[in-house]
Design a protein around this motif. Structure first.
Motif, PDB file in Angstrom:
ATOM      1  N   ASP A  85      -8.725  -2.773 -15.875  1.00 36.77           N
ATOM      2  CA  ASP A  85      -7.606  -2.033 -15.294  1.00 36.77           C
ATOM      3  C   ASP A  85      -7.653  -0.599 -15.811  1.00 36.77           C
ATOM      4  O   ASP A  85      -8.478  -0.260 -16.663  1.00 36.77           O
ATOM      5  CB  ASP A  85      -6.274  -2.695 -15.655  1.00 36.77           C
ATOM      6  CG  ASP A  85      -5.195  -2.434 -14.610  1.00 36.77           C
ATOM      7  OD1 ASP A  85      -5.388  -1.547 -13.757  1.00 36.77           O
ATOM      8  OD2 ASP A  85      -4.154  -3.123 -14.653  1.00 36.77           O
TER       9      ASP A  85
ATOM     10  N   ARG B 180     -11.165  -0.888  -9.265  1.00 36.72           N
ATOM     11  CA  ARG B 180     -10.519  -1.881 -10.134  1.00 36.72           C
ATOM     12  C   ARG B 180     -11.015  -3.286  -9.789  1.00 36.72           C
ATOM     13  O   ARG B 180     -11.336  -4.083 -10.681  1.00 36.72           O
ATOM     14  CB  ARG B 180      -9.005  -1.800  -9.981  1.00 36.72           C
ATOM     15  CG  ARG B 180      -8.226  -2.683 -10.974  1.00 36.72           C
ATOM     16  CD  ARG B 180      -6.729  -2.453 -10.855  1.00 36.72           C
ATOM     17  NE  ARG B 180      -6.215  -3.018  -9.621  1.00 36.72           N
ATOM     18  CZ  ARG B 180      -5.837  -4.302  -9.483  1.00 36.72           C
ATOM     19  NH1 ARG B 180      -5.930  -5.132 -10.515  1.00 36.72           N
ATOM     20  NH2 ARG B 180      -5.372  -4.745  -8.340  1.00 36.72           N
ATOM     21  N   GLN B 181     -11.104  -3.591  -8.489  1.00 34.00           N
ATOM     22  CA  GLN B 181     -11.593  -4.905  -8.080  1.00 34.00           C
ATOM     23  C   GLN B 181     -13.047  -5.100  -8.495  1.00 34.00           C
ATOM     24  O   GLN B 181     -13.443  -6.190  -8.931  1.00 34.00           O
ATOM     25  CB  GLN B 181     -11.456  -5.054  -6.556  1.00 34.00           C
ATOM     26  CG  GLN B 181     -10.030  -5.101  -6.053  1.00 34.00           C
ATOM     27  CD  GLN B 181      -9.347  -6.423  -6.357  1.00 34.00           C
ATOM     28  OE1 GLN B 181      -9.967  -7.373  -6.821  1.00 34.00           O
ATOM     29  NE2 GLN B 181      -8.052  -6.483  -6.113  1.00 34.00           N
TER      30      GLN B 181
ATOM     31  N   ASP C 144      -5.680   8.701  -6.146  1.00 34.73           N
ATOM     32  CA  ASP C 144      -5.900   7.404  -5.489  1.00 34.73           C
ATOM     33  C   ASP C 144      -7.341   6.922  -5.616  1.00 34.73           C
ATOM     34  O   ASP C 144      -7.724   5.902  -5.039  1.00 34.73           O
ATOM     35  CB  ASP C 144      -5.501   7.474  -4.026  1.00 34.73           C
ATOM     36  CG  ASP C 144      -6.351   8.450  -3.214  1.00 34.73           C
ATOM     37  OD1 ASP C 144      -7.222   9.125  -3.816  1.00 34.73           O
ATOM     38  OD2 ASP C 144      -6.154   8.542  -1.989  1.00 34.73           O
TER      39      ASP C 144
ATOM     40  N   ASN D 240     -12.065   3.831  -3.558  1.00 34.93           N
ATOM     41  CA  ASN D 240     -10.758   4.259  -4.036  1.00 34.93           C
ATOM     42  C   ASN D 240     -10.444   3.529  -5.334  1.00 34.93           C
ATOM     43  O   ASN D 240     -11.245   2.707  -5.816  1.00 34.93           O
ATOM     44  CB  ASN D 240      -9.677   3.986  -2.981  1.00 34.93           C
ATOM     45  CG  ASN D 240      -9.722   2.552  -2.465  1.00 34.93           C
ATOM     46  OD1 ASN D 240      -9.837   1.603  -3.237  1.00 34.93           O
ATOM     47  ND2 ASN D 240      -9.658   2.398  -1.151  1.00 34.93           N
ATOM     48  N   GLU D 241      -9.277   3.826  -5.899  1.00 33.33           N
ATOM     49  CA  GLU D 241      -8.939   3.244  -7.205  1.00 33.33           C
ATOM     50  C   GLU D 241      -8.912   1.723  -7.145  1.00 33.33           C
ATOM     51  O   GLU D 241      -9.439   1.049  -8.034  1.00 33.33           O
ATOM     52  CB  GLU D 241      -7.587   3.771  -7.683  1.00 33.33           C
ATOM     53  CG  GLU D 241      -7.186   3.206  -9.044  1.00 33.33           C
ATOM     54  CD  GLU D 241      -5.812   3.667  -9.486  1.00 33.33           C
ATOM     55  OE1 GLU D 241      -5.551   3.662 -10.707  1.00 33.33           O
ATOM     56  OE2 GLU D 241      -5.001   4.026  -8.612  1.00 33.33           O
ATOM     57  N   GLU D 242      -8.304   1.163  -6.120  1.00 33.71           N
ATOM     58  CA  GLU D 242      -8.216  -0.288  -6.027  1.00 33.71           C
ATOM     59  C   GLU D 242      -9.598  -0.909  -5.880  1.00 33.71           C
ATOM     60  O   GLU D 242      -9.892  -1.963  -6.456  1.00 33.71           O
ATOM     61  CB  GLU D 242      -7.328  -0.697  -4.849  1.00 33.71           C
ATOM     62  CG  GLU D 242      -7.180  -2.200  -4.644  1.00 33.71           C
ATOM     63  CD  GLU D 242      -6.576  -2.922  -5.851  1.00 33.71           C
ATOM     64  OE1 GLU D 242      -6.732  -4.154  -5.936  1.00 33.71           O
ATOM     65  OE2 GLU D 242      -5.950  -2.261  -6.709  1.00 33.71           O
TER      66      GLU D 242
ATOM     67  N   GLN E 269     -13.258  -5.702 -12.264  1.00 26.43           N
ATOM     68  CA  GLN E 269     -12.809  -7.054 -12.609  1.00 26.43           C
ATOM     69  C   GLN E 269     -13.839  -8.106 -12.204  1.00 26.43           C
ATOM     70  O   GLN E 269     -13.996  -9.123 -12.880  1.00 26.43           O
ATOM     71  CB  GLN E 269     -11.461  -7.338 -11.939  1.00 26.43           C
ATOM     72  CG  GLN E 269     -10.298  -6.554 -12.533  1.00 26.43           C
ATOM     73  CD  GLN E 269      -8.975  -6.905 -11.882  1.00 26.43           C
ATOM     74  OE1 GLN E 269      -8.926  -7.687 -10.926  1.00 26.43           O
ATOM     75  NE2 GLN E 269      -7.892  -6.332 -12.395  1.00 26.43           N
TER      76      GLN E 269
END
Length: 683
Positions: free
Chosen positions: A27, A112-113, A320, A107-109, A116
């Motif tokens: 994260d 992050r995915q 973002d 993008n940020e998401e 992870q």
């Protein structure tokens, strides 16, 4: 600093930053708040040492490709499979990963995915994958990237293949032979980038211990001009120097001069140089991440925060996570080139029973020349085509000989990667040298991005039945059958005409690995009435040797010597025992396997149709009996025996070896007698 160098710096920093994120974070991937323990993985995992140098080379290559404006395709290939973290990072930065998996958008998401998921990224894992840019080197086997690139660049005008290979790879026999082997190729435009960071996985590399002068002398002695660049900190000046040197090397390559670019740096540069009292920089400790416990160790957490911040992510990404400024321009400029499938001529309509040729030499030469005439076909072979009784293939424009089977396999794999067709012709005894590479290619050819390529074809000759002790080794076929991969076919034609037919079909096939085992000495011919069925179903009952009705004994032959032995023995067995015999010729060994594993495997109904409902079964094979037992896996609930290859204690004349193994009339009669007695006892 030139504008291109500025863009390269932004793209490089973003790629390395995303790599460090994947290895360590779960994260807070843009450092939008101070890094805390809960942002970090419990067990960071991933190969770090190759990241900065590989990302450096990739950044400059894709920007150069964009600036060439499609006049020339620069196709980068990552040689080290454990550089997958770089491939994922670069693909995320440029948006290619998001195109493949929407979950990992630029993008940020998406980051992050990805962080992870790493190292268990769905469908991709953590190694270099053919799905993503720079993943065209299929196989991932250390040492194979340079010859693969040579094969892919062969006879491909307008394409320069840029393999990024490490100094550890250069110690492998495959890479070492490829520098010399390049002389045996015509018009293969390759610009290798040799990433000399000084270390293999656990110790100093041989190239890394050489001075600059020694590196120049080494590559010059192999016939390659060298351009060498030192990168120490990733400074603006170093980007400019590398950019200028790369263009100089590219110009030399396009002019037909064998040119290699050496990127000399320190392994894992940019990460913490030390931890506590332990020096990290310039040691093998940076092969993987040195920060293994940042979640629980405050010092490691602080070092990780400084490490990530050193790439200045706020300059690279909007809040973002989308690219901004120089990075946005770099992404817009960059171009990932790959191997577009070549347009292939439609295969000609042919009759399987009309391949011609009474000898192995005539049959194979004829079918190979037919395919070569179509213009997209190559033959790769050791310096043994004449020895293999194929002298008319020597010296052809589409034939390449080199005494290094591992290199030949990679040349073929690279050649087929862009839709071309070909074959490696070698001796069965030496084919196990290709085992590691072939197994790796089989695994990656099952992945998205590598399916539906023309088949990898191997013709193996002169097995040990003729060259006895030194040339008897059917291990490659045994290994491939043990993989239990349906795309693998081990084909054992019974005579020269069937060999030609098997090759003709294999050369036009797609998505397969075809291993054709045939004897160069064979002159015996068998009736051709069943050849269509042999190719359609992988086997056929030979009526000229079989009795009508339900058999007492079924003899299955796989190969020319087994077919000849059965033909010689069957009348004597029939007369001696007064039994009904069926002879089945087996072309594709995999049909003996379970249909749940092998798509071509015989169903229970087909087993009864071909082998009989209750007949004892004697199988004659050129290979290891264990390979056949593994395919059968207890499927035949009846007496079964297998005659095949076994190692002798020393050299023997061929006829003595055949007698010792039971591959002659006496051996077949003896095995048949035992089976028939066993069958009666069981009944």
């Amino acid at each position: 600093m030139t504008e291109t160098a500025i863009l390269a710096d932004a793209l490089w920093r973003a790629t390395v930053y995303a790599s460090v994120c994947q290895i360590h974070l779960r994260d807070n991937v843009l450092l939008s708040e101070p890094l805390a323990a809960e942002h970090v993985k419990e067990r960071p995992a991933g190969h770090w040492g190759t990241v900065p140098g590989t990302a450096w080379a990739l950044s400059h290559v894709v920007l150069a490709a964009g600036q060439l404006d499609r006049r020339v395709d620069l196709v980068p290939l990552i040689g080290a499979g454990h550089a997958g973290v770089v491939q994922l990072a670069a693909s995320w930065v440029t948006g290619e990963l998001g195109n493949f998996y929407g979950l990992f958008g630029p993008n940020e998401e998406g980051l992050r995915q990805l962080a992870q998921a790493f190292p268990d990224v769905p469908g991709l894992g953590s190694e270099v994958a053919p799905t993503l840019p720079a993943g065209g080197f299929l196989g991932g086997r250390l040492g194979g990237c340079l010859p693969f690139a040579q094969g892919a660049a062969l006879d491909a005008p307008g394409r320069v293949v840029v393999p990024i290979i490490g100094d550890g790879e250069c110690e492998t026999p495959t890479t070492s032979a490829s520098w010399l082997g390049h002389r045996a190729l015509d018009a293969a435009t390759v610009l290798p980038i040799v990433h000399v960071n000084g270390f293999r996985m656990g110790g100093r590399s041989v190239l890394g211990e050489m001075s600059d002068n020694e590196l120049h002398a080494y590559f010059n002695g192999l016939g390659w001009a060298v351009r060498l660049v030192h990168v120490v900190t990733g400074s603006a000046r170093e980007h400019t120097d590398f950019q200028m040197t790369f263009w100089d090397a590219l110009e030399g390559t396009l002019s037909g001069r064998r040119t290699a670019l050496v990127l000399r740096c320190v392994k894992g540069w940019g990460s913490p140089a030390s931890l506590g009292e332990h020096v990290l920089l310039g040691t093998s400790a940076l092969h993987k991440t040195p920060l293994v416990s940042p979640r629980t160790d405050p010092e490691q957490l602080a070092r990780l925060g400084h490490w990530l911040a050193s790439y200045r992510p706020a300059e690279l990404f909007h809040a973002d996570g989308r690219a901004r400024g120089d990075l946005a321009e770099a992404v817009a400029t960059a171009r990932w080139c790959s191997f577009p499938p070549a347009e292939r001529p439609a295969p000609e309509e042919k009759s399987l029973g009309n391949q011609g040729g009474g000898t192995f030499s005539e049959a194979v030469t004829g079918v190979v020349k037919q395919h070569a005439a179509r213009g997209d076909f190559r033959v790769f072979s050791p310096d043994e085509l004449s020895s293999n009784r194929l002298p008319d293939l020597v010296g052809e424009r589409w034939t390449h000989e080199l005494l290094a089977e591992e290199v030949l396999l990679e040349w073929l794999a690279g050649w087929t990667s862009s839709g071309r067709r070909g074959v490696v012709i070698s001796y069965e005894a030496f084919a196990p040298l290709m085992t590691s590479g072939l197994v790796s290619h089989i695994k990656q050819r099952q992945l998205v991005g590598a399916k539906h390529l023309p088949s990898l074809n191997l013709l193996l000759t002169s097995y040990g039945w003729h060259n006895v002790h030194s040339h008897g080794d059917p291990s490659l076929a045994t290994t491939l059958l043990g993989l239990r991969v349906p795309s693998v076919r081990v084909l054992t034609p019974a005579d020269p005409a069937r060999t030609a037919a098997a090759l003709d079909e294999a050369f036009d096939s797609v998505g397969k690995v075809n291993l054709v085992v045939a004897g160069k000495h064979t002159r015996t011919s068998h009736p051709m009435a069943t050849i269509e069925e042999e190719h359609e179903r992988g086997l056929a009952i030979w009526p000229h040797l079989s009795d009508d009705g339900e058999p007492d004994l079924t003899i299955v032959t796989a190969g020319d010597i087994p077919a000849a032995a059965a033909a010689d023995a069957v009348a004597h067995v029939r007369e001696r025992h007064g039994c009904r015999i069926r002879v089945v010729n087996l072309l594709d060994l995999a049909v003996l396997g379970s249909p749940q594993v092998w798509g071509s495997g015989l169903s229970a109904r087909e087993v009864e149709h071909y082998l009989g409902a209750h007949a004892a079964v004697l199988i004659l094979t050129l290979g290891h009996p264990a390979a056949i037992w593994g395919l059968l896996a207890g499927r035949l609930q009846r007496p079964v025996d297998i005659i095949g290859w076994q190692e002798s204690s020393g050299p023997l004349p061929q006829q003595f070896l055949a007698h010792r193994l039971g591959m002659d009339r006496a051996g077949v009669e003896q095995a048949a007698s035992l089976l028939l007695r066993t069958r009666e006892a069981v009944r």
